[in-house]
Design an enzyme around this catalytic site. Structure first.
Site, PDB file in Angstrom:
ATOM      1  N   GLU A 235      10.779 -15.127  -7.912  1.00 10.70           N
ATOM      2  CA  GLU A 235      10.001 -14.214  -8.006  1.00 10.70           C
ATOM      3  C   GLU A 235       9.869 -13.136  -9.017  1.00 10.70           C
ATOM      4  OE1 GLU A 235      11.293 -10.924  -5.045  1.00 10.70           O
ATOM      5  OE2 GLU A 235      13.373 -11.461  -5.317  1.00 10.70           O
TER       6      GLU A 235
ATOM      7  N   TRP B 147      -2.850  -2.727  -1.615  1.00 11.01           N
ATOM      8  CA  TRP B 147      -2.685  -4.188  -1.898  1.00 11.01           C
ATOM      9  C   TRP B 147      -3.741  -4.976  -0.877  1.00 11.01           C
ATOM     10  CZ3 TRP B 147      -0.598  -8.401   0.885  1.00 11.01           C
ATOM     11  CH2 TRP B 147       0.085  -9.113   0.465  1.00 11.01           C
TER      12      TRP B 147
ATOM     13  N   ARG C 111       5.621  -0.443  -4.471  1.00 13.62           N
ATOM     14  CA  ARG C 111       5.412  -1.011  -3.045  1.00 13.62           C
ATOM     15  C   ARG C 111       4.440  -2.255  -3.411  1.00 13.62           C
ATOM     16  NH1 ARG C 111       6.542   2.036   1.484  1.00 13.62           N
ATOM     17  NH2 ARG C 111       4.631   1.240   2.416  1.00 13.62           N
TER      18      ARG C 111
ATOM     19  N   LYS D 288      15.370 -14.978  -6.562  1.00  9.21           N
ATOM     20  CA  LYS D 288      15.532 -13.944  -7.581  1.00  9.21           C
ATOM     21  C   LYS D 288      14.637 -14.553  -8.652  1.00  9.21           C
ATOM     22  CE  LYS D 288      16.181 -11.417  -5.916  1.00  9.21           C
ATOM     23  NZ  LYS D 288      16.265 -10.441  -4.701  1.00  9.21           N
TER      24      LYS D 288
ATOM     25  N   GLU E 173      19.819 -17.075  -2.570  1.00  8.59           N
ATOM     26  CA  GLU E 173      19.252 -15.933  -3.220  1.00  8.59           C
ATOM     27  C   GLU E 173      19.118 -15.941  -4.848  1.00  8.59           C
ATOM     28  OE1 GLU E 173      18.068 -13.237  -2.179  1.00  8.59           O
ATOM     29  OE2 GLU E 173      18.437 -11.808  -3.546  1.00  8.59           O
TER      30      GLU E 173
ATOM     31  N   CYS F  64       0.952  -1.202   0.100  1.00 12.34           N
ATOM     32  CA  CYS F  64       0.005  -0.016  -0.020  1.00 12.34           C
ATOM     33  C   CYS F  64       0.802   1.053  -0.180  1.00 12.34           C
ATOM     34  CB  CYS F  64      -0.963   0.180   1.251  1.00 12.34           C
ATOM     35  SG  CYS F  64      -2.002  -1.150   1.241  1.00 12.34           S
TER      36      CYS F  64
ATOM     37  N   LYS G 285       6.805  -4.357  -2.186  1.00  9.43           N
ATOM     38  CA  LYS G 285       8.446  -4.176  -1.787  1.00  9.43           C
ATOM     39  C   LYS G 285       8.586  -4.063  -0.225  1.00  9.43           C
ATOM     40  CE  LYS G 285      12.589  -2.437  -2.699  1.00  9.43           C
ATOM     41  NZ  LYS G 285      13.616  -3.582  -3.131  1.00  9.43           N
TER      42      LYS G 285
ATOM     43  N   ASN H 218      -3.022   2.576   5.327  1.00  6.69           N
ATOM     44  CA  ASN H 218      -2.048   1.232   5.308  1.00  6.69           C
ATOM     45  C   ASN H 218      -1.968   0.604   6.732  1.00  6.69           C
ATOM     46  OD1 ASN H 218      -1.348   2.183   2.854  1.00  6.69           O
ATOM     47  ND2 ASN H 218       0.697   2.620   3.474  1.00  6.69           N
ATOM     48  N   GLY H 219      -1.792  -0.862   6.572  1.00  5.36           N
ATOM     49  CA  GLY H 219      -1.405  -1.708   7.723  1.00  5.36           C
ATOM     50  C   GLY H 219      -2.878  -2.492   7.878  1.00  5.36           C
TER      51      GLY H 219
ATOM     52  N   HIS I 253      19.895 -37.082  -1.070  1.00  4.58           N
ATOM     53  CA  HIS I 253      18.996 -37.621   0.034  1.00  4.58           C
ATOM     54  C   HIS I 253      17.394 -37.235  -0.174  1.00  4.58           C
ATOM     55  CE1 HIS I 253      22.447 -38.381   2.485  1.00  4.58           C
ATOM     56  NE2 HIS I 253      22.895 -37.417   2.041  1.00  4.58           N
TER      57      HIS I 253
HETATM   58  C1  F6R Z   1      13.141 -10.252  -2.304  1.00  5.56           C
HETATM   59  C2  F6R Z   1      12.834  -9.028  -1.672  1.00  5.56           C
HETATM   60  C3  F6R Z   1      12.097  -9.253  -0.200  1.00  5.56           C
HETATM   61  C4  F6R Z   1      12.789  -8.610   0.934  1.00  5.56           C
HETATM   62  C5  F6R Z   1      12.152  -9.042   2.117  1.00  5.56           C
HETATM   63  C6  F6R Z   1      12.797  -7.960   3.321  1.00  5.56           C
HETATM   64  O1  F6R Z   1      13.861  -9.588  -3.662  1.00  5.56           O
HETATM   65  O2  F6R Z   1      13.006  -7.980  -1.871  1.00  5.56           O
HETATM   66  O3  F6R Z   1      12.368 -10.955   0.109  1.00  5.56           O
HETATM   67  O4  F6R Z   1      14.399  -8.779   1.086  1.00  5.56           O
HETATM   68  O5  F6R Z   1      10.818  -8.562   2.014  1.00  5.56           O
HETATM   69  O6  F6R Z   1      12.450  -6.628   3.238  1.00  5.56           O
HETATM   70  P1  F6R Z   1      13.385  -5.744   3.873  1.00  5.56           P
HETATM   71  O7  F6R Z   1      14.985  -5.768   3.393  1.00  5.56           O
HETATM   72  O8  F6R Z   1      12.939  -4.263   3.477  1.00  5.56           O
HETATM   73  O9  F6R Z   1      13.381  -5.814   5.425  1.00  5.56           O
END
Ligand code: F6R
Length: 610
Positions: free
Chosen positions: A490, A74, A27, A487, A483, A2, A605, A100-101, A506
């Site tokens: 997502e 969102w 976001r 990537k 990671e 949001c 985000k 938001n929230g 295993h």
């Molecule tokens: C993946 C991604 C998320 C953030 C996670 C933590 O690409 O961006 O997995 O890393 O939501 O976010 P922060 O770092 O803002 O606490």
């Protein structure tokens, strides 16, 4: 997750709100809306889907006025729809608000409000706040807010327009970020800094239950009881262009290309590169005495930040010889964990607003445990509340997929481990000097990798129809694999998994069939031969094998259909280089598949709710 914007001043609010919402679109959202005071009434426009849908409505039915609020939603409570989009109002039509929230006690409040005659039109928890405010409102907005927030449980950031006082925006938040600033033509509010940067660099972060009243001539602050308070400003020196896409097609590519600079900027905060490179001891939170009392480190984060923590664990163990655990914040917060004396909790977060990471931080503070944040956003909740902050200098990260923030988090963790190692005598001055002088070459090596990205693009153009991709490695390479897999899944929606190379046999090797893509990450000389054997095991079972290696590791090519090499570097520094091809690979696979790279489906985000 949001986005809220608001403006009151001399200009037309509508384009300012729309621009702000567009800036906050990263976001994540599935509907959008605005409410603007047009001099006679508060006019609301909202629509499901992309901001362009709302813009089309505004083109047909323009709204002009000097004060307004806007929102990208969102969905949490109630499906994405016109009815559930914000703003929401009360039955008596006294106010409208955006939120938001999550209001956790909304069912109880809703039942109470329905009994009192409120007519609800949406399925949202937000409308409960609008109706509650409407019920307690007796002509004094500040009093209504202070009374209403006492009854709310959960998290909220609210921007409210009262019909009796339509040129002011009333804002209040708890466990959800809000930042305000005064530009030359009026006052602005937003959920995140980038939306304010076009108007001002001096911003104020709202604290829990603090109230801000924005008027065309200034901003007044109050505590939760309505008593005026003073709040200072934080100067944000982020480059305005850093939050814009420029000539890049996607923010994600722009942010990958910024990695050499982000790395250098972050490293330069903690290392003096003049003559013989040296750590700047006073930039780290430990005195010599202090460092010796650290008995255990626990690193907490979510998603990519947690993956940075996994590399941090390797660094603290290798360089400082300290026992370390890395844990996912959402698990840790409910684990009934008992802290030990001498323990230090590291919180890793780009945004500084991730709900679960904030909860872990507060648990540790309550237990009297020392907290150190690794954070990218000055003034964010985690940066404000942690005992110490080691900032990353990645600049604004707009693409939902974290790239440069991960790299800079790993940089800070590496340097912090080295600092602790130096104090504790587990790293010699010579080893530190040698690592730091190699570190100084990393940005050029990164740049060369980025310049040669055509090869990765070509590979992706042949592989993008893959349905399953496995990333395997050992030790540091296993952490990197996690990671790399995140990537890829997502942004490209391809099912991808990271597996410790030695663990495949295993069970998981049963999934390997003709053509399955397996990416082996082999950057650690002493483990490379072992991972190479694991690659051979999947190759002979039909897998299509790609290997990513640090310089010339022997005997790899015979096990793979393709090898990507990056320039040889010290093995501890290899993640800074290895991650770039993995990010580029995810990017190109997503582009080939026509995915929405910067805003992948269902993702947000900044995850400010549980
Ligand atoms: C993946 C991604 C998320 C953030 C996670 C933590 O690409 O961006 O997995 O890393 O939501 O976010 P922060 O770092 O803002 O606490």
């Amino acid at each position: 997750m949001c986005g809220i914007v608001g403006y009151t001043g001399r200009d037309n609010a509508t384009p300012i709100l729309m621009e702000g919402l567009d800036t906050l679109a990263y976001r994540g959202y599935d509907s959008a809306g605005i409410a603007v005071w047009n001099g006679e009434d508060i006019v609301m426009k909202k629509e499901k889907g992309q901001l362009s849908n709302l813009k089309a409505i505004l083109d047909r039915e323009p709204v002009t006025g000097s004060c307004g609020i806007g929102h990208t939603r969102w969905a949490t409570h109630g499906e994405p729809s016109y009815i559930n989009s914000h703003p929401h109002g009360d039955t008596k039509k006294q106010l409208v608000l955006v939120h938001n929230g999550i209001i956790e006690n909304y069912v109880r409040l809703k039942n109470m409000l329905v009994e009192r005659g409120c007519k609800f039109v949406s399925d949202t928890d937000t409308e409960v706040v609008a109706q509650l405010l409407g019920e307690v409102y007796e002509g004094d907005p500040l009093a209504a807010i202070t009374n209403a927030i006492r009854l709310l449980e959960g998290s909220f950031a609210l921007a409210i327009l009262f019909r009796d006082d339509p040129t002011r925006i009333y804002c209040v938040c708890k466990d959800s970020p809000m930042v305000v600033g005064f530009g030359k033509d009026g006052a602005h509010i937003a959920s995140d800094i980038p939306a304010l940067l076009s108007y001002t660099r001096d911003v104020t972060f709202m604290g829990d239950k603090q109230i801000a009243v924005l008027s065309p001539v200034g901003i007044a602050f109050y505590d939760e009881f309505g008593t005026p308070i003073d709040k200072g400003c934080t100067h944000i020196d982020w480059d305005l262009d850093a939050a814009k896409k420029g000539s890049y097609e996607h923010y994600m590519m722009k942010e990958i290309c910024e990695e050499p600079v982000a790395f250098r900027k972050t490293a330069e905060q903690y290392v003096s590169f003049r003559e013989q490179p040296k750590l700047k001891a006073d930039c780290f939170p430990w005195s010599d005495e202090d460092a010796k009392t650290v008995k255990r480190i626990r690193i907490i984060g979510c998603g990519t930040a947690y993956h940075a923590g996994l590399l941090g664990k390797k660094y603290f163990q290798e360089l400082a010889k300290i026992p370390v655990e890395a844990e996912i914040a959402s698990e840790f917060r409910y684990s009934d964990y008992v802290f030990e004396e001498g323990e230090v909790l590291f919180l890793i977060s780009q945004s500084g607003e991730t709900a679960d990471t904030i909860a872990a931080l507060r648990m540790a503070k309550q237990a009297g445990i020392r907290t150190v944040a690794v954070c990218n956003v000055i003034g964010s909740t985690i940066a404000r509340e942690a005992d110490e902050v080691l900032f990353t200098f990645a600049g604004p990260e707009i693409a939902v997929a974290a790239t440069k923030s991960y790299l800079t988090q790993v940089t800070v963790l590496f340097l912090t481990a080295m600092r602790l190692g130096l104090i504790r005598g587990t790293v010699s001055e010579e080893r530190a000097a040698s690592l730091l002088s190699e570190l100084a070459d990393i940005p050029q090596k990164m740049q060369r990798l980025i310049d040669e990205r055509g090869e990765i693009q070509y590979f992706a153009s042949r592989e993008f129809s893959a349905r399953h991709v496995f990333f395997i490695g050992r030790g540091i390479d296993n952490a990197l694999s996690m990671e790399a897999a995140l990537k890829l899944k997502e942004v490209s929606y391809i099912h991808s998994e990271a597996y410790a190379a030695g663990e495949l046999k295993h069970g998981t090797i049963a999934l390997i069939e003709e053509g399955t893509l397996v990416v082996g990450i082999l950057t650690q000389r002493k483990l490379a031969a072992k991972t190479a054997s694991n690659l051979e095991e999947v190759r002979v079972r039909g897998a299509n094998v790609l290997a990513l290696t640090n310089g010339e590791l022997p005997d790899i090519a015979s096990h793979c259909s393709k090898v990507w090499k990056f320039e040889e570097t010290n093995e501890l520094l290899a993640p800074f280089l290895a991650i770039i091809p993995m990010q580029l690979f995810a990017y190109y696979m997503a582009v080939q598949k026509g995915c929405n790279v910067d805003k992948p489906r269902n993702l947000a985000k900044s995850v400010t709710v549980e």
